[in-house]
Design an enzyme around this catalytic site. Structure first.
Site, PDB file in Angstrom:
ATOM      1  N   GLU A 273      -2.978  23.984 -39.918  1.00 26.80           N
ATOM      2  CA  GLU A 273      -2.342  23.266 -38.808  1.00 26.80           C
ATOM      3  C   GLU A 273      -3.219  22.120 -38.319  1.00 26.80           C
ATOM      4  OE1 GLU A 273      -1.981  26.389 -35.896  1.00 26.80           O
ATOM      5  OE2 GLU A 273      -0.630  27.587 -37.126  1.00 26.80           O
ATOM      6  N   PRO A 274      -3.574  21.174 -39.184  1.00 33.39           N
ATOM      7  CA  PRO A 274      -4.479  20.104 -38.758  1.00 33.39           C
ATOM      8  C   PRO A 274      -3.768  19.088 -37.850  1.00 33.39           C
ATOM      9  CG  PRO A 274      -3.643  19.630 -40.944  1.00 33.39           C
ATOM     10  CD  PRO A 274      -3.101  20.991 -40.567  1.00 33.39           C
ATOM     11  N   TYR A 316     -12.944  15.645 -20.946  1.00 31.03           N
ATOM     12  CA  TYR A 316     -13.949  16.350 -21.747  1.00 31.03           C
ATOM     13  C   TYR A 316     -15.287  15.621 -21.788  1.00 31.03           C
ATOM     14  CZ  TYR A 316      -9.458  17.871 -23.782  1.00 31.03           C
ATOM     15  OH  TYR A 316      -8.177  18.295 -23.984  1.00 31.03           O
ATOM     16  N   CYS A 342      -7.128   5.408  -9.226  1.00 25.89           N
ATOM     17  CA  CYS A 342      -7.961   5.695  -8.049  1.00 25.89           C
ATOM     18  C   CYS A 342      -8.663   7.037  -8.159  1.00 25.89           C
ATOM     19  CB  CYS A 342      -7.098   5.633  -6.798  1.00 25.89           C
ATOM     20  SG  CYS A 342      -6.278   4.054  -6.685  1.00 25.89           S
TER      21      CYS A 342
HETATM   22  N1  LLP Z   1      -3.073  24.938 -34.060  1.00 25.22           N
HETATM   23  C1  LLP Z   1      -3.175  25.436 -32.815  1.00 25.22           C
HETATM   24  C2  LLP Z   1      -2.619  26.758 -32.530  1.00 25.22           C
HETATM   25  C3  LLP Z   1      -3.798  24.683 -31.813  1.00 25.22           C
HETATM   26  O1  LLP Z   1      -3.901  25.191 -30.584  1.00 25.22           O
HETATM   27  C4  LLP Z   1      -4.326  23.403 -32.116  1.00 25.22           C
HETATM   28  C5  LLP Z   1      -4.970  22.591 -31.095  1.00 25.22           C
HETATM   29  C6  LLP Z   1      -4.190  22.927 -33.434  1.00 25.22           C
HETATM   30  C7  LLP Z   1      -3.570  23.721 -34.381  1.00 25.22           C
HETATM   31  C8  LLP Z   1      -4.682  21.582 -33.858  1.00 25.22           C
HETATM   32  O2  LLP Z   1      -6.068  21.451 -33.739  1.00 25.22           O
HETATM   33  P1  LLP Z   1      -6.794  20.147 -34.308  1.00 25.22           P
HETATM   34  O3  LLP Z   1      -6.674  20.167 -35.817  1.00 25.22           O
HETATM   35  O4  LLP Z   1      -6.147  18.934 -33.737  1.00 25.22           O
HETATM   36  O5  LLP Z   1      -8.194  20.304 -33.857  1.00 25.22           O
HETATM   37  N2  LLP Z   1      -6.798  17.936 -26.204  1.00 25.22           N
HETATM   38  C9  LLP Z   1      -7.989  18.343 -26.926  1.00 25.22           C
HETATM   39  C10 LLP Z   1      -7.665  19.167 -28.145  1.00 25.22           C
HETATM   40  C11 LLP Z   1      -6.856  20.395 -27.830  1.00 25.22           C
HETATM   41  C12 LLP Z   1      -6.515  21.194 -29.058  1.00 25.22           C
HETATM   42  C13 LLP Z   1      -5.545  22.244 -28.755  1.00 25.22           C
HETATM   43  N3  LLP Z   1      -5.101  22.989 -29.881  1.00 25.22           N
HETATM   44  C14 LLP Z   1      -8.794  17.104 -27.275  1.00 25.22           C
HETATM   45  O6  LLP Z   1      -8.380  16.012 -26.941  1.00 25.22           O
HETATM   46  O7  LLP Z   1      -9.868  17.216 -27.860  1.00 25.22           O
END
Ligand code: LLP
Length: 418
Positions: A273-274, A316, A342
């Protein structure tokens, strides 16, 4: 690798100058490179070619139809967390049987819609939810394909807000309860067990925690087999990190090679799930300098995008590269690059070594293709940015800039008091 390069000092996206997009579409605008999205998807997909696999792009990272449709055309599956994301994927041309539905809390109507369109799998995150999915499926006269999200209790070593694999997190089912939960699932006639699932966190830089999680899940798969429960797939979630600053994340090829080493000869299909690794470096936020000012000897560059447009630095403390679109021939000196919202948290960079720029200069914030627009809001009643997809020497506006009317859509003033 991305397709944002300099030509005669000016920043381009593929064969389109960013200054042209700013002139014709205005700012702030998210600009995505189709060639970069395509390349990232293909590299990731090919890395898993030795085994049967399904790549499900995490829609939460970038849910715009224009971007989803590019990935759908490449044959991508999708990882969704809401019915809104489900409908987006369908509208973008994604196939229901290549969708996995994740999330710690799903409404009954969301589960029902997912079953109605025939998603590949619902990733169930608790025993309580197993019963709910069974009831909804039974009411609809369907069998729900399910996987259980197991919390492998590993520390992903990433920012606490995006670390999800620890025992104390709200996500998934504890490893100690996993066998019992599968037993419950096997006893419910409305469910068909298809997989085991985990997601330990995001922006991973180290392969050891995800490899450890995989070992723990494989041990569980073997135990389940002795209980007479066979699973067809192993979903390792997303999480592979990208370079924002000085990080040196593993490549998709290294990631796949390392994890495939753990798999052995088990006939499991691998689901991934990238999100970030596909979209992150495929997008920039184009913005304009409104003014520069000095307070107590500190230099502030005030731009026309704010934390409502891109919240990662505020939320973050994330680092994003920021560069002038036109080459600036000046010394670097420290500056805060800030938005007009603001809140003191409305900054994109603090004490960043930055060239001298003046009112009207265009800047590009890099690596915002994932969790950029998708996390934007209208805070301070700021219409959300436009989005543009560049394809070679052409570009398409994939989302029109919101208008002030859009801001108030569906609202009414209160009637006179009674
Ligand atoms: N699968 C599930 C169940 C997830 O919760 C997430 C991300 C992904 C896949 C995808 O992860 P990725 O490959 O994008 O790392 N807003 C935060 C990131 C939150 C990620 C939440 N879950 C940021 O801006 O760093």
């Amino acid at each position: 690798m991305d397709h944002f390069t300099r030509r005669d000092g000016e920043l381009w996206c593929e064969d389109v100058a960013l200054s042209r997009i700013a002139r014709e579409v205005g700012t702030p605008t998210y600009v995505y490179s189709r060639a970069t999205l395509t390349r990232h998807y293909r590299v990731f997909e090919e890395a898993w070619s030795p085994v049967e696999h399904l790549i499900c792009f995490a829609v939460k990272a970038c849910s715009s139809l224009g971007v989803l449709s590019v990935l759908a055309r490449l044959g991508s599956g999708f990882d969704i967390v809401s019915v809104g994301e489900l409908e987006r994927v369908l509208r973008a041309g994604g196939q229901p049987q290549r969708i996995v539905f994740s999330g710690v809390g799903k409404r009954d109507d969301e589960i029902a819609r997912a079953l109605e369109v025939g998603v590949h799998c619902i990733n169930v995150e608790s025993v309580e939810e197993l019963t709910i999915v069974h009831e909804v499926a039974t009411r609809l006269g369907r069998i729900a394909p399910i996987s259980l999200r197991i919390n492998p209790d590993v520390d992903a070593g990433t920012h606490p807000y995006i670390s999800t694999g620890l025992r104390t997190s709200k996500f998934g089912i504890a490893m100690a309860d996993a066998r019992r939960a599968y037993g419950v699932a096997a006893s419910l006639a409305g469910l068909r067990i298809v997989g085991v699932d985990c997601h330990i966190g995001s922006q991973l830089q180290d392969l050891a925690p995800i490899a450890e999680a995989m070992r723990r899940l494989l041990a569980l798969v073997d135990e389940l087999a002795t209980d007479g429960i066979t699973v067809e797939h192993l979903d390792l979630g997303g999480g592979l990190g990208i370079r924002y600053d000085q990080e040196v994340p593993p490549s998709p090829a290294e990631y796949a090679r390392h994890l495939l080493g753990e798999l052995g000869d088990r006939p499991l299909r691998i689901v991934l799930e990238p999100g970030r690794v596909i979209a992150g470096n495929a997008g920039v936020l184009l913005m304009q300098v409104l003014l520069t000012k000095h307070n107590e000897g500190k230099r502030f560059v005030v731009v026309d995008a704010g934390m409502n447009d891109a919240i990662r630095p505020a939320l973050y403390g994330a680092h994003h590269g920021i560069e002038p679109v036109a080459a600036v021939d000046s010394e670097l000196s420290p500056a805060d690059i800030v938005g007009p919202v603001c809140e003191s948290g409305d900054f994109f960079a603090r004490d960043r070594a930055f060239p001298h720029v003046t009112r009207g200069a265009l800047l590009a914030m890099r690596s915002v293709g994932a969790y950029g627009f998708a996390m934007s809001s209208q805070y301070n009643s700021r219409p959300r940015a436009a989005e543009v997809l560049v394809d070679g020497d052409r570009y398409h506006v994939i989302r029109a800039r919101e208008s002030v009317d859009d801001l108030m859509k569906g609202e009414t003033v209160a009637p006179e008091a009674v």
